[in-house]
Enzyme design. Structure first.
Site, PDB file in Angstrom:
ATOM      1  N   GLY A 326       0.390  -5.347  -3.188  1.00  0.00           N
ATOM      2  CA  GLY A 326      -0.728  -5.007  -2.329  1.00  0.00           C
ATOM      3  C   GLY A 326      -1.323  -3.658  -2.696  1.00  0.00           C
ATOM      4  N   SER A 327      -1.783  -2.946  -1.699  1.00  0.00           N
ATOM      5  CA  SER A 327      -2.515  -1.711  -1.955  1.00  0.00           C
ATOM      6  C   SER A 327      -1.666  -0.609  -2.569  1.00  0.00           C
ATOM      7  CB  SER A 327      -3.129  -1.187  -0.649  1.00  0.00           C
ATOM      8  OG  SER A 327      -4.030  -2.154  -0.152  1.00  0.00           O
ATOM      9  N   THR A 328      -0.332  -0.727  -2.508  1.00  0.00           N
ATOM     10  CA  THR A 328       0.488   0.306  -3.156  1.00  0.00           C
ATOM     11  C   THR A 328       0.211   0.317  -4.648  1.00  0.00           C
ATOM     12  OG1 THR A 328       2.334  -1.230  -3.474  1.00  0.00           O
ATOM     13  CG2 THR A 328       2.343   0.053  -1.456  1.00  0.00           C
ATOM     14  N   LYS A 330      -2.583   0.269  -5.977  1.00  0.00           N
ATOM     15  CA  LYS A 330      -3.795   1.037  -6.286  1.00  0.00           C
ATOM     16  C   LYS A 330      -3.455   2.333  -7.003  1.00  0.00           C
ATOM     17  CE  LYS A 330      -6.482  -1.032  -2.594  1.00  0.00           C
ATOM     18  NZ  LYS A 330      -6.827  -0.970  -1.161  1.00  0.00           N
TER      19      LYS A 330
END
Lengths: 648, 379
Positions: A326-328, A330
């Site tokens: 997920g956004s980790t 990024k």
């Protein structure tokens, strides 16, 4: 009379002749017997002597004591416990039924066990002892010992068996031992003769299995004389073996216990790493199980319960579990973009809530859009569109190369079972795996850690540690062997520009401390322990256009197993990073709401080397935090064992 | 009227008989029995009560029986030999009908506290009857076919009953013992030659028929013959006993491993170590010296017996003495040949040494007959 005289003479001469013939024949046969004796006893005596020795002299192995496992502070994690048991030998018992009945009046033996014992006794040779009861208390044991004269064939014995004092907390990392199976033997090329001892215990999973060779030790030997039934008559000689190597792990019992307790009730995993040297201070997967049950031989009911639990207690989610980060993720995309120069530190991208690529619409989690955001802001608010945009500019292969540099999509060398490799996808990978061309949509999904990207909590912890330290730290679990320190491997610099690393760190600081930060609620207010982090919420289902049109259903309305995974990665102190934590709560709905507060507690526990002080929390949360801590069932530092001291 | 009856005046009477006992035989028999006690003590693991003590008691009774039989006039034994044979034959029939089961074959009769093995009794009774028969038969008729048939029936009747049990060892012993007496009595060598030739031809024929159209036995029967002839082909089954026995015997070396030090017997690798295979324990613990010594004791017993037979002018006494000596010879020769791997394993004990009551009593009583023949010899 004359006739008689003649008769007698004829008879006598005949008998004399025949008698002498018989005598000579007998002497000849006796001669043959004597020659045979001479041949066997004088000429071939040495050969026969050798055969006789081979018959009666046998080598018996002395099993070595298995190496002990300690935590970093010397707390015993896996020990060899004196095991009081009672055995019965058919040969000496005589009437086994009566003796067993008498024995059952002294110690509890269930009907089922008693029946098993009877079958086993009938199956074994009469001189072989069969275990009736295992792991007796001292009281029960001495009751049998005192009454031994009245119980022929019954013998109270003391043996060693593996014991895990903090069993549940360390079940996945340590693993457990169990009796060698035929399958185990078939897997080994040239098995140690020790493994042929019936019920000899070897490591089955985790550190116990991976470090089996050093933990097992070397067997000693006894030369014994046995009789034809294989029973030992006397010992002729003895050579002691070597006990197994004692291991000290990098783990911290109290931290591990706290992490485990804090996650209780969830299906989750957490990893705590020292960013300076890669030491793993805690690595936990919940729910867990009691490894001691496996050592004793788990009942089928217990085993079925573990197998059927939808929270999968037997799986080690920390290294084996693979999740879309997920956004980790990024962090990786941002670093790749900065490193490639496709975006400057202050360059912005406009987020209208979605972008359209190749006729498809890709949404940001915030439908109204974030407006213009730069790198730091994109991290702080976790803007998806920013990453959709820069990912197209940098390309998937560079992003995935960055991921592997940061430790995602590579298998880390850790002595644990089923350490997963994860996936940092490339065009070639997709072609090989699915035989399909890479599509631009794949790049867009990958940029925010969805799609093909898969990472384990361990890999995410490594990723954060590398970002925080700027060095290519490698996870480490073994601290010393038999008191000899295992050297920390020389860590090379990541080879990334410090400016870019610092830029991303700033973004992570903003996630927790910024005004718009997604994890603002999980702030640490003590300035010397300021935290940097990144939330992540990864979808476990596809949202169709039709669903989106109807309005996305909120997680609370979904069944548990269709809710999003909640992730949080963080490190602290933000200025001089010491520890990194990665945490995933399966189907925990949201990284900021579910994962971040737990990760903060664990990080604070690591920093404080004990329960976090309430001053570290925003004053509005202190009451709630206090009551949460009060509910935890933690190990008492005074009782966790000798040698337990402050973290070295 | 035989030679004996016409010279009765020269036969010693009353207490004077004690002077005419064959003392060398008594000493030799005692020596062999003592070797037996020693070995029985050893194989029991240094325990007297298991086997050695009962064996000693039987020896005492046996010696007593020997003296009683020895002091009884030899003509009495000649006169009752037919009755003895018939009684033994009836007992054998009784065993076949209601004998106790022992070692997979019926061999014993339980008569109150006494456990009797009639086949042992038959070995001696048959020798007595054959000796009496040839004593009665004029010498010139000995080789006439009809007069040869009678002893053959005397021999084969018990052999058939014994095979019924089945006890191959005793059957072989009876045939050999009976043939021995017939040979000593002077039956023409042609008969022996013919019988031997026929047996060889039969065995050869059966073995040759294997694998041909006219195969005389089933395949499994041939397999049994194979393991019987060469037990090493079945090292864990039939061959186990004989292999272990030879290891024990061979490992004794020159002087043996010492009293009670034989690993093969002490650690139970040896089968039947107190009965049929006791010689191997002796050979293991006392080596070639002990084994050869025992063989020489046996040879001396045979030698003294034959000498005693040849100097006796009474035909019955001579043939009986030779018959007893022959039976005794076949006992130890077959047992030793068997444990040394010279012949297939048939159940024959080592005389006076192996543990066994009937055998001890019967053998000593048989030597009582030899003593009687010696004491009541016309001088």
């Amino acid at each position: 009379m004359k006739k008689t005289e003649k008769n007698v003479r004829a008879s006598r001469s005949s008998i004399t002749r025949r008698g002498l013939m018989l005598g000579v024949a007998q002497a000849g046969i006796i001669g043959v017997l004597a020659m045979r004796m001479r041949k066997m006893q004088l000429e071939q005596a040495d050969d026969y002597r050798l055969l006789a020795e081979g018959n009666s002299v046998k080598i018996r192995l002395i099993p070595p004591a298995r190496g002990l496992i300690y935590d970093r502070n010397g707390v015993l994690l896996a020990g060899n416990e004196q095991n009081y048991r009672v055995t019965i030998t058919r040969e000496d018992a005589g009437d086994v039924d009566t003796v067993l009945a008498d024995l059952r009046r002294l110690i509890p033996v269930s009907d089922g066990d008693a029946a098993d014992v009877m079958t086993e006794i009938r199956r074994q040779p009469p001189h072989a002892p069969v275990t009736v009861a295992d792991r007796l208390s001292w009281e029960e044991f001495s009751r049998v010992a005192v009454n031994a004269p009245a119980l022929p064939g019954v013998s109270p014995e003391v043996g060693l068996s593996r014991n895990y004092p903090h069993g549940i907390d360390f079940a996945h990392v340590l693993g457990y031992v169990g009796p060698v199976s035929d399958y185990d033997l078939s897997q080994i090329e040239n098995p140690d003769p020790l493994l042929r001892i019936p019920k000899f215990q070897i490591g089955k999973t985790g550190v116990e299995a991976k470090m089996e060779d050093v933990l097992r030790g070397r067997s000693g030997q006894r030369r014994v004389e046995v009789n034809s039934a294989g029973r030992e008559m006397r010992e002729l000689g003895r050579k002691e073996g070597e006990p197994g190597v004692n291991l000290q792990l990098t783990l911290d019992t109290r931290l591990q216990n706290f992490a485990h307790e804090r996650l209780k009730g969830e299906s989750a995993a957490a990893v705590v790493m020292d960013v300076t040297n890669g030491d793993i201070l805690a690595i936990t997967s919940v729910p867990s199980f009691d490894p001691n049950l496996f050592v004793r031989g788990i009942s089928s009911t217990d085993y079925r319960a573990l197998m059927e639990d939808d929270h999968r207690p037997l799986a080690d989610k920390s290294v084996q579990g693979l999740y879309p980060p997920g956004s980790t993720y990024k962090i990786v995309t941002a670093l790749a973009a900065l490193e490639a120069g496709v975006i400057g530190p202050e360059d912005t991208v406009r987020c209208p809530g979605y972008i359209e690529v190749g006729g498809r619409r890709f949404h940001c989690w915030k439908h109204s859009g974030h407006g213009r955001v730069n790198v730091i802001q994109s991290l702080e608010q976790s803007c998806d569109v920013f990453y959709y945009e820069v990912a197209q500019r940098v390309g998937i292969d560079k992003i995935s190369e960055m991921a592997r540099r940061m430790g995602v999509g590579v298998r880390h060398d850790l002595p644990m079972s089923a350490v997963a490799e994860g996936v940092a996808p490339t065009k070639a990978w997709k072609q090989e795996r699915y035989g399909k061309d890479w599509r631009i949509g794949d790049t867009i999904n990958s940029s925010i850690g969805q799609g093909y990207v898969l990472a384990s909590p361990l890999q995410l912890a490594v990723m954060v540690s590398r970002l925080a330290s700027g060095k290519a730290v490698k996870p480490r679990l073994i601290r010393s062997m038999d008191g000899v320190e295992v050297p920390v491997p020389e860590t090379e610099p990541l080879g990334l520009q410090e400016a870019w690393l610092d830029h991303v760190r700033k973004g992570m600081i903003a996630v927790v401390n910024g005004t718009h930060g997604t994890a603002g609620k999980a702030k640490i207010v003590l300035s010397e322990w300021k935290m940097a982090g990144k939330t992540g919420t990864s979808q476990v289902r596809n949202i169709s256009a039709a669903e989106r049109a109807r309005g996305v259903i909120s997680n609370n309305q979904l069944p548990w197993n269709r809710r999003d995974h909640a992730l949080f990665v963080c490190f602290a102190p933000a200025d001089t990073p010491k520890y990194a934590v990665s945490l995933i709560v399966e189907h925990g709905s949201g990284g900021s709401t579910t994962a971040a507060p737990i990760a903060r507690d664990i990080l604070l526990f690591a920093l404080n080397d004990g329960l976090p002080p309430l001053e570290a929390y925003p004053s509005s949360q202190r009451k709630e935090v206090q009551s949460r801590f009060d509910a935890l069932d933690l190990v008492d530092p005074e009782t966790i064992g000798a040698g337990a001291k402050s973290r070295a | 009227m035989s030679y004996l009856e016409s010279n009765l005046k020269t036969v010693p009477t009353g207490l004077r008989k004690v002077l005419y006992l064959n003392y060398p035989l008594i000493i030799l028999l005692t020596a062999v029995s003592c070797a037996g006690f020693l070995m029985l003590y050893s194989v029991a693991g240094g325990d007297l009560t298991t086997w050695a003590e009962p064996q000693m008691k039987r020896f005492a009774f046996g010696m007593l029986a020997m003296l009683v039989v020895g002091f009884t006039p030899i003509w009495f034994w000649r006169n009752i030999s037919g009755v003895a044979y018939l009684v033994a034959l009836l007992l054998l029939v009784a065993v076949d009908l209601f004998g106790a089961i022992g070692m997979g074959a019926q061999r014993w009769l339980e008569l109150g506290p006494i456990r009797l093995q009639p086949s042992e009794l038959m070995k001696i009774a048959m020798v007595m009857l054959l000796a009496a028969y040839y004593d009665w038969l004029p010498v010139e008729k000995v080789s006439r076919p009809l007069w040869v048939l009678v002893p053959v029936v005397i021999i084969l009747a018990p052999v058939g009953l014994v095979l019924e049990q089945p006890d191959l060892g005793t059957a072989v012993m009876l045939v050999l013992g009976g043939g021995f007496v017939m040979f000593a009595a002077g039956v023409s060598l042609w008969y022996f030659g013919t019988v031997i030739a026929l047996v060889v031809a039969l065995v050869f024929g059966v073995l040759e028929s294997r694998g041909t159209d006219w195969q005389l036995l089933h395949d499994y029967q041939f397999k049994r013959i194979d393991t019987f002839l060469d037990p090493t082909e079945d090292p864990l089954g039939a061959g186990y006993n004989i292999t272990q026995a030879q290891i024990a015997l061979g490992s004794g070396g020159w002087a043996g491993r010492g009293f009670m030090q034989g690993t093969q017997s002490r650690l139970n690798f040896l089968p039947e170590k107190h009965t049929d295979f006791i010689f191997t324990t002796l050979a293991e613990e006392f080596g070639f010296v002990g084994a050869f010594g025992l063989l020489m004791l046996y040879a001396a017993i045979i030698g003294f017996s034959i000498y005693s037979a040849l100097i006796n002018k009474d035909r019955f006494s001579s043939l009986l003495t030779l018959g007893v000596a022959g039976t005794f010879f076949f006992f130890f020769a077959i047992n030793m040949a068997m444990v040394m791997g010279l012949m297939p394993v048939v159940g024959v004990p080592l005389p006076l040494v192996s543990y066994g009551g009937t055998q001890m009593m019967i053998l000593l009583s048989a030597f009582g007959l030899v003593q009687s023949a010696n004491v009541h010899r016309p001088r």
